[in-house]
Design a protein around this motif. Structure first.
Motif, short mmCIF file in Angstrom:
data_model
loop_
_atom_site.label_atom_id
_atom_site.label_comp_id
_atom_site.label_asym_id
_atom_site.label_seq_id
_atom_site.Cartn_x
_atom_site.Cartn_y
_atom_site.Cartn_z
N PRO A 3 -3.01 -1.43 -14.14
CA PRO A 3 -3.34 -2.67 -13.42
C PRO A 3 -4.85 -2.87 -13.33
CG PRO A 3 -1.67 -1.39 -12.24
CD PRO A 3 -2.18 -0.51 -13.35
N ILE A 4 -5.26 -4.12 -13.38
CA ILE A 4 -6.68 -4.44 -13.29
C ILE A 4 -7.15 -4.22 -11.85
CG2 ILE A 4 -8.45 -6.20 -13.65
CD1 ILE A 4 -6.96 -5.38 -16.20
N PRO A 5 -8.20 -3.43 -11.64
CA PRO A 5 -8.70 -3.21 -10.27
C PRO A 5 -9.08 -4.52 -9.58
CG PRO A 5 -9.68 -1.63 -11.79
CD PRO A 5 -8.95 -2.63 -12.63
N VAL A 6 -8.81 -4.57 -8.29
CA VAL A 6 -9.11 -5.77 -7.50
C VAL A 6 -10.59 -6.12 -7.59
CG1 VAL A 6 -9.16 -6.73 -5.17
CG2 VAL A 6 -7.17 -5.42 -5.94
N ALA A 7 -11.48 -5.12 -7.58
CA ALA A 7 -12.92 -5.37 -7.63
C ALA A 7 -13.32 -6.03 -8.93
CB ALA A 7 -13.69 -4.06 -7.44
N VAL A 8 -12.65 -5.67 -10.04
CA VAL A 8 -12.95 -6.28 -11.33
C VAL A 8 -12.56 -7.75 -11.32
CG1 VAL A 8 -12.33 -6.29 -13.79
CG2 VAL A 8 -12.78 -4.12 -12.61
N LEU A 9 -11.36 -8.04 -10.82
CA LEU A 9 -10.92 -9.43 -10.75
C LEU A 9 -11.82 -10.25 -9.83
CD1 LEU A 9 -7.05 -8.91 -10.59
CD2 LEU A 9 -8.37 -9.84 -12.50
N ASP A 11 -14.95 -9.82 -9.37
CA ASP A 11 -16.22 -10.05 -10.06
C ASP A 11 -16.09 -11.06 -11.20
OD1 ASP A 11 -17.63 -8.36 -8.44
OD2 ASP A 11 -17.84 -6.75 -9.91
N LEU A 12 -15.01 -10.95 -11.98
CA LEU A 12 -14.90 -11.72 -13.22
C LEU A 12 -14.09 -13.00 -13.08
CD1 LEU A 12 -14.38 -8.82 -15.79
CD2 LEU A 12 -16.51 -9.93 -15.12
N ALA A 13 -13.15 -13.03 -12.16
CA ALA A 13 -12.30 -14.23 -12.01
C ALA A 13 -11.96 -14.41 -10.54
CB ALA A 13 -11.04 -14.09 -12.86
N PRO A 14 -12.95 -14.72 -9.71
CA PRO A 14 -12.74 -14.73 -8.26
C PRO A 14 -11.69 -15.73 -7.77
CG PRO A 14 -14.89 -15.66 -8.86
CD PRO A 14 -14.35 -15.00 -10.08
N GLN A 15 -11.47 -16.81 -8.50
CA GLN A 15 -10.43 -17.77 -8.13
C GLN A 15 -9.29 -17.78 -9.15
OE1 GLN A 15 -13.86 -19.04 -7.45
NE2 GLN A 15 -13.31 -18.24 -5.43
N GLY A 16 -9.14 -16.67 -9.84
CA GLY A 16 -8.09 -16.60 -10.84
C GLY A 16 -8.45 -17.29 -12.14
N VAL A 17 -9.74 -17.58 -12.33
CA VAL A 17 -10.21 -18.24 -13.54
C VAL A 17 -11.46 -17.52 -14.04
CG1 VAL A 17 -11.07 -20.39 -14.57
CG2 VAL A 17 -9.34 -20.48 -12.76
N LEU A 18 -11.43 -17.13 -15.31
CA LEU A 18 -12.61 -16.55 -15.95
C LEU A 18 -13.43 -17.69 -16.55
CD1 LEU A 18 -14.15 -14.02 -17.07
CD2 LEU A 18 -12.77 -14.30 -19.15
N LEU A 49 -10.43 -11.46 -23.22
CA LEU A 49 -10.71 -10.90 -21.90
C LEU A 49 -9.85 -11.58 -20.83
CD1 LEU A 49 -12.28 -9.02 -20.04
CD2 LEU A 49 -14.12 -10.73 -19.98
N ALA A 50 -9.74 -12.89 -20.88
CA ALA A 50 -8.92 -13.61 -19.91
C ALA A 50 -7.46 -13.17 -20.01
CB ALA A 50 -9.03 -15.12 -20.14
N HIS A 51 -6.97 -13.01 -21.23
CA HIS A 51 -5.59 -12.56 -21.43
C HIS A 51 -5.38 -11.17 -20.84
CE1 HIS A 51 -1.68 -12.12 -23.36
NE2 HIS A 51 -2.08 -10.94 -23.79
N GLU A 52 -6.33 -10.29 -21.08
CA GLU A 52 -6.23 -8.92 -20.57
C GLU A 52 -6.26 -8.89 -19.05
OE1 GLU A 52 -8.14 -5.80 -22.98
OE2 GLU A 52 -9.18 -5.22 -21.15
N LEU A 53 -7.06 -9.74 -18.46
CA LEU A 53 -7.16 -9.79 -17.00
C LEU A 53 -5.96 -10.51 -16.38
CD1 LEU A 53 -10.94 -10.73 -16.55
CD2 LEU A 53 -9.91 -8.47 -16.30
#
Length: 243
Positions: A3-9, A11-18, A49-53
């Protein structure tokens, strides 16, 4: 995959959007496709990257690298694709490079110069795209020649042609295209710098930056970067080695 760590999400997609900054001013990295949409290696990497996240992707397009960097102040993007530069590194965390391209000069066929070092003279005026990697590099290294800045890299070539400047500095591939369109001009065989293109994250986004560094290495190793370059007609550039 874990699973993608919460901290990574965060940083990279704070509103669910990269939100990925795409620089259309560098045709090695991105181009406008036949359907009018951005394409190229940076778009492929952003999509992967978006797909992976597991998040949506928003492409934020610019016509110059300097404008991408300036947009950092407004938090307009979460990841970008830029050349590694000391000035930028004060505010940006870079991955290792995924591709290496050359900075060189476009000049008239009649010009006497045959090597890049010969242009660093007091009487020489060189057109550059404002804030581009080669503008930053030449600003640090030229001792005598004068830089004349245009808003974008493409406009720097136009400025060189229209004002009769001594040279235009830029990425080899678009300079070769300009020379091919006008036999009165040529591109020097040598280069003044090797430009290391990388993925970029705002420096304070440490979890996201660490994830992106690992992501880039995987994309080099699994062939995604090379395939994307070849599909977009940029197979002649150098793939960066593993970090």
């Amino acid at each position: 995959m874990d699973p993608i760590p919460v901290a990574v999400l965060a940083d990279l997609a704070p509103q669910g959007v990269l939100r990925a900054a795409i620089n259309l001013g560098n045709p090695v990295l991105a181009q406008t496709g036949p359907d009018g949409e951005p394409q190229g290696v940076s778009v492929v990497l952003a999509s992967a990257l978006a797909h992976e996240l597991g998040v949506a992707l928003e492409l934020v397009t610019y016509d110059a690298a300097g404008k991408v960097f300036a947009a950092l102040a407004t938090s307009a993007w979460n990841v970008a694709f830029m050349a590694i530069e000391p000035v930028r590194a004060e505010q940006i965390a870079f991955s290792a490079p995924y591709v290496i391209i050359e900075g060189t000069y476009l000049l008239a066929q009649a010009s006497p110069w045959q090597q890049v070092a010969e242009l660093d003279r007091p009487e020489v005026r060189i057109a550059v795209g404002k804030g581009a990697a080669y503008d930053l590099y030449l600003s640090r290294t030229l001792k005598h020649a004068q830089l004349v800045r245009a808003e974008t890299s493409a406009e720097a070539i136009t400025l060189f042609l229209e004002q009769g400047l001594d040279a235009a500095a830029g990425v080899r591939q678009p300079l070769l295209a300009a020379a091919a369109a006008n036999p009165a001009y040529r591109v020097l065989a040598g280069h003044f710098t090797a430009i290391h293109q990388a993925m970029a994250v705002p420096r304070e986004k440490t979890a996201g930056a660490a994830y992106v560094r690992e992501f880039v290495e995987r994309c080099k190793a699994n062939g995604l970067v090379l395939q994307a370059l070849q599909r977009s007609g940029q197979g002649d550039v150098t793939l960066a080695p593993s970090a």
